[in-house]
Scaffold this motif. Sequence first.
Motif, short mmCIF file in Angstrom:
data_model
loop_
_atom_site.label_atom_id
_atom_site.label_comp_id
_atom_site.label_asym_id
_atom_site.label_seq_id
_atom_site.Cartn_x
_atom_site.Cartn_y
_atom_site.Cartn_z
N MET A 20 41.04 -28.11 51.22
CA MET A 20 42.13 -27.37 51.45
C MET A 20 42.50 -26.40 50.30
O MET A 20 42.28 -26.80 49.20
N ILE A 21 42.85 -25.14 50.48
CA ILE A 21 43.35 -24.25 49.48
C ILE A 21 44.77 -24.28 49.23
O ILE A 21 45.51 -23.91 50.26
N GLY A 22 45.36 -24.60 48.05
CA GLY A 22 46.57 -24.98 47.88
C GLY A 22 47.19 -23.69 47.19
O GLY A 22 48.44 -23.00 47.28
N LYS A 23 46.29 -22.82 46.43
CA LYS A 23 46.89 -21.56 45.62
C LYS A 23 45.44 -20.76 45.28
O LYS A 23 44.45 -21.20 45.21
N VAL A 53 34.74 -13.73 45.30
CA VAL A 53 34.88 -14.16 46.54
C VAL A 53 36.28 -13.78 47.16
O VAL A 53 37.27 -13.78 46.23
N GLY A 54 36.14 -12.79 48.28
CA GLY A 54 37.43 -12.40 48.69
C GLY A 54 38.22 -13.12 49.85
O GLY A 54 37.58 -13.33 50.67
N TYR A 55 39.18 -13.54 49.57
CA TYR A 55 40.10 -14.35 50.30
C TYR A 55 41.14 -13.36 51.14
O TYR A 55 41.89 -13.03 50.50
N VAL A 56 41.11 -13.60 52.53
CA VAL A 56 42.19 -13.22 53.37
C VAL A 56 43.29 -13.96 53.38
O VAL A 56 43.26 -15.33 53.85
N ALA A 57 44.61 -13.48 52.90
CA ALA A 57 45.71 -14.16 53.17
C ALA A 57 46.68 -13.44 53.87
O ALA A 57 47.14 -12.28 53.54
N TYR A 58 47.37 -14.00 55.01
CA TYR A 58 48.30 -13.48 55.94
C TYR A 58 49.76 -13.72 55.21
O TYR A 58 49.90 -14.76 54.81
N CYS A 59 50.55 -12.68 55.05
CA CYS A 59 51.63 -13.02 54.09
C CYS A 59 53.13 -12.37 54.89
O CYS A 59 52.77 -11.21 55.50
N PRO A 60 54.20 -12.68 54.44
CA PRO A 60 55.19 -11.88 54.71
C PRO A 60 55.39 -10.51 54.21
O PRO A 60 54.83 -10.26 53.10
N THR A 66 47.38 -11.49 40.43
CA THR A 66 48.47 -12.21 41.20
C THR A 66 48.18 -13.49 41.34
O THR A 66 47.01 -14.02 41.25
N THR A 67 49.05 -14.37 41.83
CA THR A 67 48.96 -16.03 42.00
C THR A 67 49.71 -15.95 43.49
O THR A 67 50.91 -15.48 43.51
N LEU A 68 49.17 -16.59 44.58
CA LEU A 68 49.71 -16.84 46.00
C LEU A 68 49.61 -18.17 45.88
O LEU A 68 48.68 -18.78 45.85
N PHE A 69 50.64 -18.75 46.68
CA PHE A 69 50.87 -20.32 47.12
C PHE A 69 50.19 -20.09 48.65
O PHE A 69 50.79 -19.34 49.23
N ILE A 70 49.29 -21.23 48.61
CA ILE A 70 48.67 -20.96 50.02
C ILE A 70 48.94 -22.08 50.85
O ILE A 70 48.93 -23.34 50.65
N GLU A 71 49.14 -21.91 52.12
CA GLU A 71 49.34 -22.73 53.29
C GLU A 71 47.77 -22.71 54.17
O GLU A 71 47.64 -21.38 54.61
N THR A 72 46.85 -23.71 54.24
CA THR A 72 45.71 -23.22 54.92
C THR A 72 45.90 -23.85 56.29
O THR A 72 46.29 -25.13 56.55
N LEU A 124 44.76 -18.59 55.98
CA LEU A 124 45.23 -18.95 54.93
C LEU A 124 46.62 -17.82 55.22
O LEU A 124 46.38 -16.57 55.30
N TYR A 125 47.66 -18.62 54.55
CA TYR A 125 49.01 -17.95 54.65
C TYR A 125 49.30 -17.84 53.13
O TYR A 125 49.25 -18.80 52.58
N GLY A 126 49.58 -16.76 52.51
CA GLY A 126 50.00 -16.59 51.20
C GLY A 126 51.43 -16.35 50.72
O GLY A 126 52.22 -15.51 51.58
N PHE A 127 52.06 -16.84 49.78
CA PHE A 127 53.41 -16.58 49.44
C PHE A 127 53.58 -16.45 47.92
O PHE A 127 52.65 -17.09 47.15
N ARG A 128 54.72 -15.94 47.44
CA ARG A 128 54.79 -15.31 46.07
C ARG A 128 55.36 -16.83 45.37
O ARG A 128 55.58 -16.87 44.02
#
Length: 205
Positions: A1-4, A24-31, A44-50, A59-63
């Motif tokens: 699991m990816i957390g960040k 490696v490019g990670y696609v993160a869906y974000c608000p 940047t740093t994103l907190f991730i929900e996988t 992946l969903y990313g948040f600040r």
Amino acid sequence: MIGKLKGLVDEIGEDHCIIDVGGVGYVAYCPVRTLSGLEEGTATTLFIETYVREDMIRLYGFRSALEREWFRLLQNNVQGVGAKVALSVLSTLSAPELANAIALKDAATVARAPGVGKKVAERIVTELKSKAPAYAGEASGTIGLKQELGEGAAPTPVADAVSALANLGYSRDIAANAVAAALKSAGEGADAGTLIRLGLKELAR
């Protein structure tokens, strides 16, 4: 699991971004709020929900970790709220604003989010009522102040300061936010004049 994820912003789309981590490019869906704070080519740093499904990994990313917790909370506790609706809510309201709306049972504010109807908004403020203070973050002091004002239990200097700012044309919510911030720096024993002066400084920022 990816957390960040910590890397460079490679691309920003309407509902997602690509973060380059070591090539490696990670696609993160974000608000939308998260995406608007990003800039291509910067770190940047994103907190991730996988989310792992049979046919995909998303992946969903948040600040902030707090924003990610709200994303989880909305889906795990409110019927009819999935990832899409949770992202819409967090695109419209910051974590403190959402906590405020829930604590004050302000379904109309939650319903401003696209795709969130009146019934879903009412479920959100009702079913998350007991959890809002724990996830309020910076809004906790403001929530308490607004509840006291609504119940007529706020100290006289505080109530007077909020009324004075409201009389200057600010909404009561904005006035309460400013006075709550003033209380943090002035202390609980501050008089109305001090709270008004510091509140105006907050509003001028």
